[in-house]
Write a protein that holds these residues in place. Structure first.
Motif, short mmCIF file in Angstrom:
data_model
loop_
_atom_site.label_atom_id
_atom_site.label_comp_id
_atom_site.label_asym_id
_atom_site.label_seq_id
_atom_site.Cartn_x
_atom_site.Cartn_y
_atom_site.Cartn_z
N SER A 44 -5.31 12.04 9.30
CA SER A 44 -5.73 10.89 8.63
C SER A 44 -5.02 9.90 8.22
CB SER A 44 -6.71 11.65 7.51
OG SER A 44 -7.27 10.69 6.53
N ALA A 45 -3.82 10.35 7.34
CA ALA A 45 -2.86 9.52 6.98
C ALA A 45 -2.16 8.79 8.02
CB ALA A 45 -1.90 10.38 6.11
N HIS A 46 -1.89 9.52 9.23
CA HIS A 46 -1.38 8.51 10.47
C HIS A 46 -1.93 7.55 10.74
CE1 HIS A 46 1.46 8.44 13.65
NE2 HIS A 46 0.51 8.46 14.34
N LYS A 47 -3.42 7.96 10.86
CA LYS A 47 -4.21 6.81 11.67
C LYS A 47 -4.34 5.70 10.73
CE LYS A 47 -9.18 6.37 12.57
NZ LYS A 47 -10.58 7.08 12.64
N VAL A 48 -4.02 5.76 9.48
CA VAL A 48 -4.32 4.32 8.61
C VAL A 48 -3.00 3.91 7.88
CG1 VAL A 48 -6.50 4.89 8.11
CG2 VAL A 48 -4.72 5.66 6.49
N LYS A 49 -1.94 4.22 8.50
CA LYS A 49 -0.68 3.91 7.65
C LYS A 49 -0.41 2.42 8.18
CE LYS A 49 2.80 5.73 11.37
NZ LYS A 49 4.04 6.64 11.50
N LYS A 50 -0.77 2.08 9.27
CA LYS A 50 -0.15 0.48 9.80
C LYS A 50 -1.17 -0.28 8.68
CE LYS A 50 1.47 1.34 14.27
NZ LYS A 50 1.58 0.89 15.69
N THR A 51 -2.54 -0.21 8.71
CA THR A 51 -3.52 -1.01 7.95
C THR A 51 -3.25 -0.84 6.33
OG1 THR A 51 -5.06 0.84 7.68
CG2 THR A 51 -5.29 -0.54 9.62
N TRP A 52 -2.91 0.38 5.99
CA TRP A 52 -2.43 0.26 4.40
C TRP A 52 -1.00 -0.41 4.11
CZ3 TRP A 52 -4.14 0.83 -0.10
CH2 TRP A 52 -3.37 1.32 -1.31
N ARG A 53 -0.02 -0.43 5.08
CA ARG A 53 1.02 -1.25 5.01
C ARG A 53 0.69 -2.79 4.98
NH1 ARG A 53 4.38 -1.09 10.08
NH2 ARG A 53 3.04 -2.67 10.63
N LYS A 54 0.01 -2.96 5.73
CA LYS A 54 -0.30 -4.46 6.01
C LYS A 54 -1.21 -5.28 4.81
CE LYS A 54 -0.19 -4.81 11.09
NZ LYS A 54 -0.77 -4.97 12.43
N ILE A 55 -1.83 -4.18 3.99
CA ILE A 55 -2.64 -5.17 2.86
C ILE A 55 -1.76 -5.67 1.87
CG2 ILE A 55 -4.39 -3.38 3.30
CD1 ILE A 55 -3.86 -2.51 0.44
N GLY A 56 -0.62 -5.27 1.97
CA GLY A 56 0.58 -6.08 0.94
C GLY A 56 0.69 -5.24 -0.47
N GLN A 57 1.94 -5.53 -1.00
CA GLN A 57 2.13 -4.69 -2.03
C GLN A 57 1.56 -4.91 -3.24
OE1 GLN A 57 6.59 -3.72 -2.21
NE2 GLN A 57 6.64 -4.27 -4.36
N ALA A 58 1.13 -6.29 -3.36
CA ALA A 58 0.36 -6.78 -4.53
C ALA A 58 -1.16 -5.95 -4.74
CB ALA A 58 0.18 -8.14 -4.57
N GLN A 59 -1.81 -6.14 -3.44
CA GLN A 59 -3.09 -5.22 -3.55
C GLN A 59 -2.93 -3.88 -3.77
OE1 GLN A 59 -5.89 -6.93 -3.50
NE2 GLN A 59 -6.86 -4.77 -3.65
N ARG A 60 -1.96 -3.44 -3.23
CA ARG A 60 -1.45 -1.86 -3.38
C ARG A 60 -1.35 -1.48 -4.94
NH1 ARG A 60 1.82 -2.24 1.48
NH2 ARG A 60 3.49 -2.28 0.46
N GLY A 61 -0.81 -2.51 -5.60
CA GLY A 61 -0.35 -2.35 -6.84
C GLY A 61 -1.66 -2.23 -7.85
N GLN A 62 -2.82 -3.14 -7.39
CA GLN A 62 -4.15 -3.35 -8.06
C GLN A 62 -4.90 -1.83 -7.92
OE1 GLN A 62 -5.02 -5.99 -9.89
NE2 GLN A 62 -2.81 -6.49 -9.39
N TYR A 63 -4.84 -1.29 -6.87
CA TYR A 63 -5.34 -0.11 -6.88
C TYR A 63 -4.97 1.06 -7.86
CZ TYR A 63 -7.96 -1.04 -2.42
OH TYR A 63 -8.67 -1.47 -1.48
N LEU A 64 -3.59 0.98 -8.06
CA LEU A 64 -2.96 1.88 -9.09
C LEU A 64 -3.54 1.62 -10.37
CD1 LEU A 64 0.77 2.36 -7.71
CD2 LEU A 64 -1.44 3.72 -7.24
N PHE A 65 -3.53 0.11 -10.79
CA PHE A 65 -4.09 -0.25 -12.07
C PHE A 65 -5.51 0.35 -12.51
CE2 PHE A 65 -1.06 -3.79 -12.22
CZ PHE A 65 -0.55 -3.69 -13.34
N LYS A 66 -6.34 0.51 -11.26
CA LYS A 66 -7.83 1.04 -11.34
C LYS A 66 -7.40 2.40 -11.50
CE LYS A 66 -9.91 -2.46 -8.06
NZ LYS A 66 -10.66 -2.39 -6.87
N VAL A 67 -6.71 3.19 -10.88
CA VAL A 67 -6.45 4.58 -11.09
C VAL A 67 -6.10 4.79 -12.43
CG1 VAL A 67 -5.31 6.82 -10.38
CG2 VAL A 67 -5.96 5.14 -8.85
N ALA A 68 -5.26 4.00 -13.00
CA ALA A 68 -4.61 4.34 -14.40
C ALA A 68 -5.76 4.24 -15.45
CB ALA A 68 -3.50 3.14 -14.66
N ASP A 69 -6.58 3.34 -15.26
CA ASP A 69 -7.82 3.24 -16.17
C ASP A 69 -8.78 4.30 -15.90
OD1 ASP A 69 -6.86 0.63 -16.83
OD2 ASP A 69 -8.20 -0.58 -15.54
N ILE A 70 -8.93 4.77 -14.74
CA ILE A 70 -10.16 5.92 -14.62
C ILE A 70 -9.47 7.37 -15.30
CG2 ILE A 70 -10.99 7.33 -12.98
CD1 ILE A 70 -11.17 4.67 -11.09
#
Length: 488
Positions: free
Chosen positions: A56-82
């Motif tokens: 599962s992790a291997h399958k999506v590693k390229k697409t996760w990389r390509k969404i960009g660092q800024a967007q990945r950071g936004q997900y972590l802000f959401k996790v922090a709030d939850i």
């Protein structure tokens, strides 16, 4: 979250679905405060369960990389709030599952929130540098690139903070993750992962598998699709991680404990030093890799320090960590409880003198849990096992040193080098300690335990291998550097 019938059973999280193990078996998590209390059940996973998580992790590693660092950071802000919204529930679960007092558990969970927000901010920070080229018609710069699939293996003593300080940087820097928590704290870990799940991470980016170290841990370490492994745990297990990772040429990061000294000089503020020795030695029942397990005192003030130490230890309240006013809880498990008792007997056999504590607590609530009184030995020689081996319990060895030079020599006389502290009012002693001590974390007039989340964390010698954790230093492990040269 994933509740089955009347029994609270926590599933694996693979490709954004909570799923049962193919074994259809579970592992019971009981409370060290009351071994008759079931905190919950987690999956007894198989190699095939692990295989699905890694694929599962291997399958999506390229697409996760390509969404960009800024967007990945936004997900972590959401996790922090939850996580912040669920802080009380997760902290209470932590206390019930591994015995840490509720105030400590709340503090650790709050630290997890802060770590998430710190690494969420990395989403908007630089990921490379422009470097002058000798060719005036060229542009040369560096770019950070993720490693791919990162395995995360964590211990039971900090079931919120340690997973988060590994998972958060791994994700924000563009890696996908397969996470295996310690079984003794897997219910708490499942609740943390549920916060990530609620934040809506893309499918397959974060996977969670519970089970034995021999099957899931070793299987993860040995898997050919794994690109890096970060591990906190015992030295023996860490050596196996290093051997497997080195054989395959993948990155590995290990934190494997310590035997941390606290030096008290003749000019120290003894009251402050005593407070630090007790907090560093007995908070979390001494179950910290940075705990102050060796207290080395200059002979001029040794007796005065010991008298103050014993007096303050007598004030410690031990009991159920959910109860108000309890300062120290039980050992986290039966195996840890038995290990500490074993070392108490070893100390006696080696000829050390028991100053206080040294036994399991009996009666009332104590009979159902794994409670040991805060223990101090003196007449301890540096070569004794109780002065050399990590005990991971409420256990301090007092060592008498004739002067600062001998104290530093004793402090360095161990295979570990994680943290060290000194109490002194002498600037020359302070500077000598900073220069001569063999430890990755050096603290002055403060306990050996504790490091701020924005600072690098790691040790020397057998305590750590690989680049540092936390702060900006985490980037060194979770990314590789590309140097780009563009000719106009």
């Amino acid at each position: 979250m994933q509740i089955l019938s009347k029994e609270i059973t926590y599933k694996n999280f693979i490709y954004n679905e909570w799923v049962d193990s193919e074994s259809h078996e579970t592992i019971k998590s009981t409370s060290p405060m009351n071994k008759e209390e079931v905190v919950g059940y987690v999956q007894k996973s198989t190699k095939n369960d692990l295989e699905k998580a890694i694929q599962s992790a291997h399958k999506v590693k390229k697409t996760w990389r390509k969404i960009g660092q800024a967007q990945r950071g936004q997900y972590l802000f959401k996790v922090a709030d939850i996580l912040e919204k669920n802080l009380n529930d997760i902290a209470e679960t932590m206390t019930r599952e591994m015995g840490k007092t509720l105030p400590e558990a709340k503090g650790e969970t709050a630290r997890g929130v802060a770590i998430l927000r710190y690494y969420a901010g990395e989403g908007m920070r630089k990921e490379g540098d422009v470097i002058p080229s000798s060719d005036c018609d060229a542009l040369m710069f560096t770019k950070r690139t993720p490693l791919g699939v990162v395995g995360v293996i964590t211990p039971w003593n900090f079931p919120v903070a340690i997973p988060i300080w590994k998972i958060a940087p791994a994700l924000v820097y563009g890696n996908t993750v397969v996470f295996k928590p310690a079984t003794d704290a897997a219910v708490t870990a499942a609740k943390v992962i549920d916060c990530f799940a609620q934040a809506g991470l893309p499918e397959g980016v974060l996977n969670f598998v519970t089970g034995s170290g021999s099957i899931i841990g070793q299987g993860l370490i040995d898997h050919p699709l794994l690109n890096a492994i970060t591990f906190t745990g015992s030295e023996n297990a860490g050596q196996k991680v290093a051997q497997s990772a080195a054989a395959r040429g993948i990155k590995f990061q290990l934190e494997m404990g310590g035997k941390n000294p606290l030096i008290v000089t003749k000019d120290a503020d003894l009251d402050s030093a005593v407070e630090a020795a007790i907090s560093g030695g007995f908070r979390s029942t001494g179950q910290k890799c940075t705990a102050s397990s060796r207290v080395i005192v200059e002979s001029v003030v040794y007796e005065s320090f010991k008298e103050k130490l014993v007096e303050e230890i007598s004030k410690i309240t031990v009991g159920n960590g959910l109860n108000e006013g309890v300062w120290m809880g039980p050992c986290a498990s039966e195996s840890q409880f038995n290990s500490v008792k074993k070392y108490i007997e070893i100390g006696k056999e080696e000829g050390a003198v028991l100053v206080t504590g040294g036994g399991e607590l009996k009666g009332d609530e104590f009979d159902k849990g794994y409670y040991i009184s805060p223990t101090v030995f003196e007449n301890v020689k540096p070569e004794m096992r109780i002065a050399q081996e990590e005990i991971f319990g409420p256990f301090i060895t007092l060592i008498n040193a004739k002067d600062l030079e001998e104290a530093i020599e004793i402090a360095n006389d161990t295979k570990y080098g994680l943290s060290a502290s000194i109490f002194t009012t002498n600037i020359n002693a302070l500077l000598e300690f900073v220069d001569e001590i063999e430890a990755g974390l050096v603290r002055i007039n403060a306990e050996s335990a504790g490091v701020e989340l924005q600072a690098p964390f790691g040790g020397m010698k057998a305590s750590s291998t690989g680049s540092r954790e936390q702060g900006e230093a985490a980037k060194e492990f979770y990314t590789a550097i590309k140097t780009i040269f563009i000719k106009g």
